[in-house]
Design an enzyme around this catalytic site. Structure first.
Site, short mmCIF file in Angstrom:
data_model
loop_
_atom_site.label_atom_id
_atom_site.label_comp_id
_atom_site.label_asym_id
_atom_site.label_seq_id
_atom_site.Cartn_x
_atom_site.Cartn_y
_atom_site.Cartn_z
N CYS A 25 31.16 68.82 54.24
CA CYS A 25 30.38 69.92 53.97
C CYS A 25 29.44 69.60 52.67
O CYS A 25 28.31 69.72 52.47
CB CYS A 25 30.95 71.22 53.92
SG CYS A 25 29.70 72.54 54.61
N ARG B 238 29.53 76.54 50.34
CA ARG B 238 29.14 75.99 51.54
C ARG B 238 30.26 76.40 52.75
O ARG B 238 30.12 75.96 53.87
CB ARG B 238 28.71 74.45 51.72
CG ARG B 238 27.49 74.34 50.71
CD ARG B 238 27.17 72.78 50.29
NE ARG B 238 26.79 72.10 51.41
CZ ARG B 238 25.87 71.45 51.77
NH1 ARG B 238 24.81 71.88 50.88
NH2 ARG B 238 25.50 71.04 52.64
N TRP C 287 34.77 70.14 55.72
CA TRP C 287 35.02 71.28 56.66
C TRP C 287 35.23 70.73 58.04
O TRP C 287 34.29 70.13 58.61
CB TRP C 287 33.70 72.11 56.72
CG TRP C 287 33.72 73.52 57.59
CD1 TRP C 287 34.14 74.53 57.16
CD2 TRP C 287 33.09 73.45 58.72
NE1 TRP C 287 33.90 75.66 58.23
CE2 TRP C 287 33.32 75.11 59.34
CE3 TRP C 287 32.49 72.63 59.85
CZ2 TRP C 287 32.94 75.69 60.40
CZ3 TRP C 287 31.95 73.28 61.02
CH2 TRP C 287 32.45 74.67 61.48
N ASN D 256 29.20 63.57 55.46
CA ASN D 256 28.92 64.90 56.09
C ASN D 256 28.03 64.76 57.67
O ASN D 256 27.34 63.76 57.68
CB ASN D 256 27.91 65.74 55.34
CG ASN D 256 28.57 66.20 53.90
OD1 ASN D 256 29.68 66.31 53.88
ND2 ASN D 256 27.70 66.81 53.13
N GLY D 257 28.58 65.66 58.51
CA GLY D 257 27.59 65.28 59.89
C GLY D 257 28.67 64.92 60.65
O GLY D 257 29.87 65.09 60.58
N GLU E 213 24.60 93.03 62.83
CA GLU E 213 24.56 92.24 61.57
C GLU E 213 25.90 93.06 60.89
O GLU E 213 26.76 92.39 60.19
CB GLU E 213 23.20 92.62 60.80
CG GLU E 213 23.20 91.65 59.15
CD GLU E 213 23.48 90.64 59.38
OE1 GLU E 213 23.35 89.65 60.40
OE2 GLU E 213 23.87 89.88 58.12
N LYS F 16 29.06 91.12 59.64
CA LYS F 16 29.86 90.86 58.01
C LYS F 16 31.10 91.40 58.02
O LYS F 16 31.79 90.66 57.60
CB LYS F 16 28.75 91.94 57.23
CG LYS F 16 27.37 91.71 57.01
CD LYS F 16 27.11 90.43 56.13
CE LYS F 16 27.17 89.22 56.97
NZ LYS F 16 25.79 88.57 57.18
N GLU G 4 33.16 88.44 59.67
CA GLU G 4 33.27 87.29 58.92
C GLU G 4 34.10 87.34 57.80
O GLU G 4 34.82 86.42 57.49
CB GLU G 4 31.86 87.05 58.47
CG GLU G 4 30.81 86.51 59.13
CD GLU G 4 29.45 86.05 58.76
OE1 GLU G 4 28.88 84.85 58.59
OE2 GLU G 4 28.95 86.96 57.86
N HIS H 33 29.06 101.96 79.62
CA HIS H 33 29.10 100.64 80.61
C HIS H 33 30.17 99.69 80.23
O HIS H 33 30.35 98.63 80.78
CB HIS H 33 28.00 99.92 80.73
CG HIS H 33 26.68 100.73 81.20
ND1 HIS H 33 26.79 101.17 82.51
CD2 HIS H 33 25.82 101.24 80.72
CE1 HIS H 33 25.83 102.18 82.87
NE2 HIS H 33 25.05 102.06 81.47
N LYS I 117 28.75 77.64 55.13
CA LYS I 117 27.38 78.32 54.59
C LYS I 117 26.30 77.70 55.29
O LYS I 117 25.40 78.30 55.93
CB LYS I 117 27.35 78.28 52.99
CG LYS I 117 25.87 78.84 52.50
CD LYS I 117 25.89 80.18 52.75
CE LYS I 117 24.90 80.83 52.33
NZ LYS I 117 24.65 82.36 52.74
#
Ligand code: G6P
Length: 610
Positions: free
Chosen positions: A2, A27, A76, A101-102, A483, A487, A490, A506, A605
């Site tokens: 990361c 991040r 990460w 990274n990646g 949202e 939050k 997370e 339902h 992040k």
């Protein structure tokens, strides 16, 4: 993923590499490491640990290793567990060290080939494949730069690397394709990092590498080559970010600070963009007026919190501008067939501007017939901004907490500006004037909402032992409920789901009992009566209701029905005002549960991998 930091300097670089990693912690990561080249002997030293940067520092004690050339990394996990062996830097033959990274998508095939050639892997990562291939070419006689350039030809995927060689102890070779990388320019020293914030204590001068660029850094020299290996010059830019822009100030967590920065961040986002009840088209860049004139419908693509902002904008677009609008998560958008009617503007939303799925969706969209792409983004130097036709920057400043807060409310502000500008074009000038008037009221209304904090902190105690929570909303407040649930899950790790309140019966009603807190977003709007009937369904089953309602809704608390009064605000900005209490609720629940609020487990992040 990361974070990457590297430095070539006269002084010992370990302290500044560690500081750089610390600044990249936001991040998200699960292990950290550093490699340095010793002065004199040219030997490579490497230390890496699963855990935090603090654990790395502990592993380096009693003294930080010496060396003027080094690379460091926070990982990460994508390929392989977050353990010591998979942590970066990867060192091959005591000669080449690499941080990455990646993702290298074809790493399986390369791994087999290298294994057949006699290489023994020590980790499960795709990154070690890259280190091994580079070392193979280097050992066969190529210098580090050409070994990297040659190896890159074999990689499919998105990546940024920084590489050291004990045989070339003065230099770092780094490259980017799909993952961000910047070069920092000091006096008699050079740096590389995945993010300017890592380097702000040592420089404000940066070169933003282009896709495919490879750079060879030495103390006094930088040479950049494009994807075809041709030497190129890239402009040097001065960052306006203050070095302390990423410090916490007096706040216990970045997330808390960022929640409180929202009134100022929204005011910044509005600054100079509205005059006399109108939105200035020029705020969206050159040629914006003509492209907005051509817009007959919107398609919005984003991920995570930015996607929720897009969902709110769909209601606004259809209600205020009368323009059809569709919203989709970027990871789905890129893998399906599309029918794009003429006159469709693609709107991409991303805080970082580096989210891999969003960038891929944008590139995919270039083939699909959209006449233009408008980006709403918080990072001016990002890939997304560079690739879009029009940009409306949110001016939230760096957002460090992994859970996005001020990015969301500034995105909503930017989206309402776009909708207002489109409303005028749809013959609704009066609507535009009303939206602009409402927009200007956001900062003060947010300030009033923040004053609810003590009440919400007390409320958080009722959530702390819960395993699950339901969030309900209707209409434009359904994405606000989504949202709020995002939050909570997370950062507190409580399972939280959001539903449009009408869907309750339902399915999710089956979950409601005395143990289930149900949070409702209940502003005074056309749907309030409908929502209240849905809440009765919860009450009848013994559910604990926590209702966030503005004064005009005139709800009264009783028994298992708690009302948290939210300040009144014009309907158009109600989604922003109702978001803040949910952010505060999640924050205080997480603090009480003792989680790592700014760096929640398993999350990052900026998700620069697919
Ligand atoms: C990650 C972050 C979220 C963010 C999402 C999209 O999942 O943890 O906070 O909403 O990425 O990021 P973007 O930078 O594209 O808005």
């Amino acid at each position: 993923m990361c974070g990457i930091v590297g430095a070539c300097a006269q002084r010992d670089v370990a302290p500044l590499l560690i500081e750089g990693l610390r600044r990249l912690e936001y991040r998200g990561y699960d292990s950290a490491g550093i490699a340095l080249i010793k002065r004199g002997s040219g030997a490579l030293t490497r230390t890496r640990v699963a855990g935090r940067v603090l654990d790395l520092v502990a592993a380096l004690q009693p003294d930080l290793p010496e060396g003027g050339v080094g690379i460091a990394h926070t990982r990460w996990a994508t390929h392989g567990l977050p353990n010591d062996l998979n942590a970066h830097p990867h060192v091959v033959a005591d000669e080449v060290a690499l941080v990455h990274n990646g993702i290298i998508e074809n790493h399986h095939a390369l791994r087999e080939e290298l294994t057949e050639g006699g290489y023994q892997f020590t980790s499960e990562t795709d990154s070690e494949v890259a280190a091994a291939l580079i070392q193979r070419y280097h050992a066969a006689g190529e210098d580090l730069l050409s070994a990297v350039q040659r190896a890159l030809k074999s990689f499919v995927g998105a990546y940024a690397f920084a590489v050291l060689s004990a045989r070339e102890p003065e230099r770092i070779v780094a490259c980017r394709r799909g993952s961000p990388l910047v070069v920092g320019i000091g006096i008699g020293e050079h740096f590389v990092a995945s993010d300017v914030t890592a380097l702000l204590p040592v420089t404000r001068q940066f070169i933003f590498l282009e896709e495919g660029d490879v750079v060879a850094l030495e103390r006094e020299r930088i040479a950049i080559y494009d994807a075809d290996g041709r030497p190129v010059e890239r402009p040097v830019r001065t960052s306006e970010l203050a070095p302390d822009a990423v410090e916490r100030g007096g706040y216990r967590h970045f997330m808390h600070k960022e929640i409180y920065e929202q009134p100022a961040a929204v005011a910044e986002t509005l600054e100079g963009r509205c005059v006399g009840g109108r939105v200035l088209d020029a705020a969206l860049g050159n040629g914006a007026a003509e492209l907005l004139d051509r817009t007959e419908r919107l398609h919005i693509v984003a991920c995570g919190t930015s996607y929720h902002a897009g969902m709110v904008a769909r209601y606004w677009s259809e209600h205020y501008a009368g323009l059809p609008c569709e919203v989709e998560v970027a990871s789905e958008f890129r893998y399906r067939s599309h029918v794009v009617p003429p006159g469709t503007l693609l709107l991409v939303i991303s805080q970082s501007g580096e989210t891999a799925d969003v960038l891929a969706a944008l590139r995919e969209a270039r083939q699909l017939g959209y006449f233009a792409v408008l980006a709403i983004c918080n990072v001016p130097e990002s890939s997304l901004v560079r690739e879009a036709d029009l940009t409306l920057l949110t001016r939230a400043g760096p957002e460090i907490g992994v859970a996005s807060t001020k990015a969301f409310t500034t995105q909503l502000t930017a989206l309402l500006l776009v909708v207002a500008a489109l409303a005028r074009r749809c013959g609704r000038a009066q609507q535009e004037a009303e939206l602009v008037a409402a927009l200007l009221k956001i900062p003060a209304a947010l300030e009033r909402t923040l004053a609810l904090e003590p009440q919400i902190a007390a409320l958080a105690e009722r959530f702390v032992d819960r395993q699950h929570a339901l969030f309900l909303g209707r209409g434009v407040h359904y994405p606000v409920a989504l949202e709020g649930a995002l939050k909570l899950k997370e950062i507190s790790y409580i399972h939280a789901e959001a539903y449009p309140a009408g869907e309750l019966k339902h399915g999710p009603l089956a979950l409601v009992d005395e143990q289930m807190p149900v949070v409702a977003v209940a502003p005074h709007d056309d749907l309030l009566d409908k929502l209240l009937s849905n809440l009765e369904e919860v009450r009848a089953r013994g559910g604990q209701l926590y209702v966030f309602a503005d004064g005009a809704a005139q709800l009264r608390a009783q028994g298992r029905y708690t009302v948290i009064p939210v300040p009144d605000a014009p309907a158009a900005i109600s989604p922003l005002i109702h978001t803040v209490p949910l952010q505060l609720l999640a924050y205080h629940v997480a603090v009480l549960r003792g989680t790592d609020v700014d760096k929640p487990r398993n999350l990052a992040k900026s998700v620069t991998v697919e």
